[in-house]
Scaffold this motif. Sequence first.
Motif, short mmCIF file in Angstrom:
data_model
loop_
_atom_site.label_atom_id
_atom_site.label_comp_id
_atom_site.label_asym_id
_atom_site.label_seq_id
_atom_site.Cartn_x
_atom_site.Cartn_y
_atom_site.Cartn_z
N GLU A 1 87.94 77.07 5.78
CA GLU A 1 87.12 77.20 6.75
C GLU A 1 86.22 76.37 7.26
O GLU A 1 85.50 76.45 5.85
CB GLU A 1 86.17 78.72 7.11
CG GLU A 1 85.62 78.94 8.20
CD GLU A 1 85.90 79.22 9.26
OE1 GLU A 1 85.36 79.39 10.28
OE2 GLU A 1 87.15 79.61 9.31
N PRO A 2 85.91 74.96 7.95
CA PRO A 2 85.01 74.23 8.18
C PRO A 2 83.26 75.11 8.35
O PRO A 2 82.95 76.08 8.45
CB PRO A 2 84.91 74.10 9.38
CG PRO A 2 85.76 74.82 9.77
CD PRO A 2 86.51 75.57 9.81
N ARG B 1 86.33 70.68 14.33
CA ARG B 1 86.01 71.16 15.09
C ARG B 1 85.90 70.81 16.41
O ARG B 1 85.99 71.38 17.53
CB ARG B 1 85.41 72.67 14.83
CG ARG B 1 86.86 74.04 14.34
CD ARG B 1 85.41 75.48 14.22
NE ARG B 1 86.36 76.09 12.66
CZ ARG B 1 86.18 77.13 13.13
NH1 ARG B 1 85.13 77.43 13.90
NH2 ARG B 1 86.95 78.39 12.28
N TRP B 2 85.18 69.96 16.40
CA TRP B 2 84.53 69.31 17.14
C TRP B 2 85.01 68.03 17.74
O TRP B 2 86.37 68.02 18.07
CB TRP B 2 83.57 68.05 16.98
CG TRP B 2 82.71 66.99 17.79
CD1 TRP B 2 82.11 67.03 18.88
CD2 TRP B 2 83.25 65.87 18.84
NE1 TRP B 2 81.61 66.70 19.91
CE2 TRP B 2 82.00 65.01 19.21
CE3 TRP B 2 83.52 64.71 17.20
CZ2 TRP B 2 82.19 64.15 19.71
CZ3 TRP B 2 83.84 63.53 17.99
CH2 TRP B 2 82.87 63.22 19.48
N SER C 1 78.47 63.15 2.29
CA SER C 1 78.78 64.56 3.57
C SER C 1 80.95 64.77 3.33
O SER C 1 81.00 65.83 3.69
CB SER C 1 77.78 64.13 4.87
OG SER C 1 79.18 63.40 5.43
N TRP C 2 81.10 63.41 3.01
CA TRP C 2 82.62 64.36 3.73
C TRP C 2 83.59 64.72 1.88
O TRP C 2 84.15 65.39 2.32
CB TRP C 2 83.64 62.24 3.16
CG TRP C 2 84.79 62.45 4.04
CD1 TRP C 2 86.03 62.54 2.71
CD2 TRP C 2 85.24 61.92 5.22
NE1 TRP C 2 86.76 62.02 3.71
CE2 TRP C 2 87.52 62.37 4.88
CE3 TRP C 2 84.39 61.69 6.23
CZ2 TRP C 2 87.67 61.97 6.30
CZ3 TRP C 2 85.37 62.16 7.56
CH2 TRP C 2 87.04 62.07 7.05
N HIS C 3 82.95 64.60 1.14
CA HIS C 3 83.35 66.02 0.31
C HIS C 3 83.32 67.64 0.57
O HIS C 3 83.58 68.05 0.59
CB HIS C 3 82.39 66.33 -1.25
CG HIS C 3 81.02 66.10 -0.95
ND1 HIS C 3 80.18 65.27 -0.77
CD2 HIS C 3 80.03 67.88 -1.34
CE1 HIS C 3 78.82 65.81 -0.44
NE2 HIS C 3 78.44 66.89 -1.22
N TRP C 4 82.53 67.66 1.41
CA TRP C 4 83.10 68.55 2.17
C TRP C 4 83.39 69.58 3.33
O TRP C 4 83.80 70.15 4.15
CB TRP C 4 81.54 69.34 3.97
CG TRP C 4 80.00 69.17 2.09
CD1 TRP C 4 78.58 67.82 2.35
CD2 TRP C 4 79.44 70.14 0.91
NE1 TRP C 4 78.03 68.77 0.82
CE2 TRP C 4 78.73 70.16 0.70
CE3 TRP C 4 80.48 71.36 1.06
CZ2 TRP C 4 77.80 70.90 -0.44
CZ3 TRP C 4 79.48 72.35 -0.10
CH2 TRP C 4 78.72 71.78 -0.85
N VAL C 5 84.04 68.24 4.07
CA VAL C 5 85.46 67.95 5.21
C VAL C 5 86.45 68.67 4.43
O VAL C 5 86.78 68.07 3.32
CB VAL C 5 85.59 66.84 5.41
CG1 VAL C 5 86.46 66.31 6.80
CG2 VAL C 5 84.05 66.13 6.51
N ASP C 6 87.21 68.75 5.17
CA ASP C 6 88.89 69.58 4.58
C ASP C 6 89.84 68.02 5.04
O ASP C 6 89.47 67.81 5.44
CB ASP C 6 89.06 70.84 5.32
CG ASP C 6 90.62 71.13 5.26
OD1 ASP C 6 91.48 70.94 4.31
OD2 ASP C 6 90.96 72.13 5.38
N PRO C 7 90.44 67.83 3.43
CA PRO C 7 91.08 66.58 3.42
C PRO C 7 91.97 66.75 4.28
O PRO C 7 93.04 65.77 4.04
CB PRO C 7 91.04 65.96 1.98
CG PRO C 7 90.52 67.53 1.17
CD PRO C 7 89.77 68.44 2.38
N ARG C 8 92.49 67.72 4.09
CA ARG C 8 94.00 68.42 4.98
C ARG C 8 93.57 67.99 6.51
O ARG C 8 94.79 67.76 7.82
CB ARG C 8 94.27 69.02 4.84
CG ARG C 8 94.84 69.63 3.48
CD ARG C 8 94.74 71.52 2.86
NE ARG C 8 94.07 71.58 3.09
CZ ARG C 8 93.63 73.59 2.24
NH1 ARG C 8 95.04 74.04 2.44
NH2 ARG C 8 92.47 73.95 2.61
N VAL C 9 92.25 67.72 6.81
CA VAL C 9 92.15 67.65 8.61
C VAL C 9 91.59 66.84 8.52
O VAL C 9 91.72 66.12 9.48
CB VAL C 9 91.32 68.80 9.37
CG1 VAL C 9 90.67 68.34 10.50
CG2 VAL C 9 91.86 70.39 9.19
N GLY C 10 90.91 66.36 7.57
CA GLY C 10 89.75 64.88 7.35
C GLY C 10 89.98 63.80 8.44
O GLY C 10 89.42 63.12 9.26
#
Length: 268
Positions: A4-5, A101-102, A118-127
């Motif tokens: 979940e983001p 989700r944007w 901030s990238w460490h908060w992004v899901d790597p499977r999506v980012g």
Amino acid sequence: MSREPYAGLATTFDSVAELYERVRPGYPGQLFADLATTTGLRAGGARVLEVGTGTGQATRGLLGRGWRVVTLEPGRELATVARRVLAGHGDVEVVEAPFERWEAGGQETFDLVFAATSWHWVDPRVGYRRAAELLRPGGHLAVVATEHVSPRGGDDFFRQVQRVYDEVGMGDGQGGPQPPEAIAAPDLAAIGGSGFFAEPVVHRYVWSRDYTAEEYLALVSTYSGHIAASPRQRETLFTGIRDLIAARPSATVRKHYLNMLQIARRTG
């Protein structure tokens, strides 16, 4: 399944948005100069998507290059502060949304997707896939990772204070910050292995800032783990930090930062 983001510790910063703006440091000017040189983006006309505005610490550097910026911040309070402080700094739109989700809608693709600490908060499977989809052919992903480090001759305070962190159960088990040369750029393997980007170019910057006790306590009050700590943990920790700094002849501490700028060109 993707995680979940904007959940868990990622949400804590929104509770201290005004303090975040006041005490969080920005980034070296040379970082943005190197970003422009490596990507080939010139002043004016380049379109940038920033992931994780905070209150605009890095956004100011992007706007300073004359770039047009859409910046995404999922925290309502952080986004509100960012809109206020960035007004008049350039062509910028602050959007309250998590990157995962944007939806860009009918907007043109971007020349650069940029994320500063901030990238460490992004899901790597999506980012990485999302970044590639939003970039024009030949566009770039740039990720800044930031670490607290202790170069040769660095301030011994950060080793001494570990006993206080251990006392409240918040120690990291490392005994303090590592020397900058011991820290590798953390996202190289994931960027290169994503299948969407070429091997990244890395630029590194070590710099420092001096803090009084109250300035330093204000700074750590914006860190997610410190925000999420219990009242008893915070009271014991902050008293210990304040006492250690007050006992120093200078009554200050010097914190060294390492920023690692990782830039990769979109393939395909």
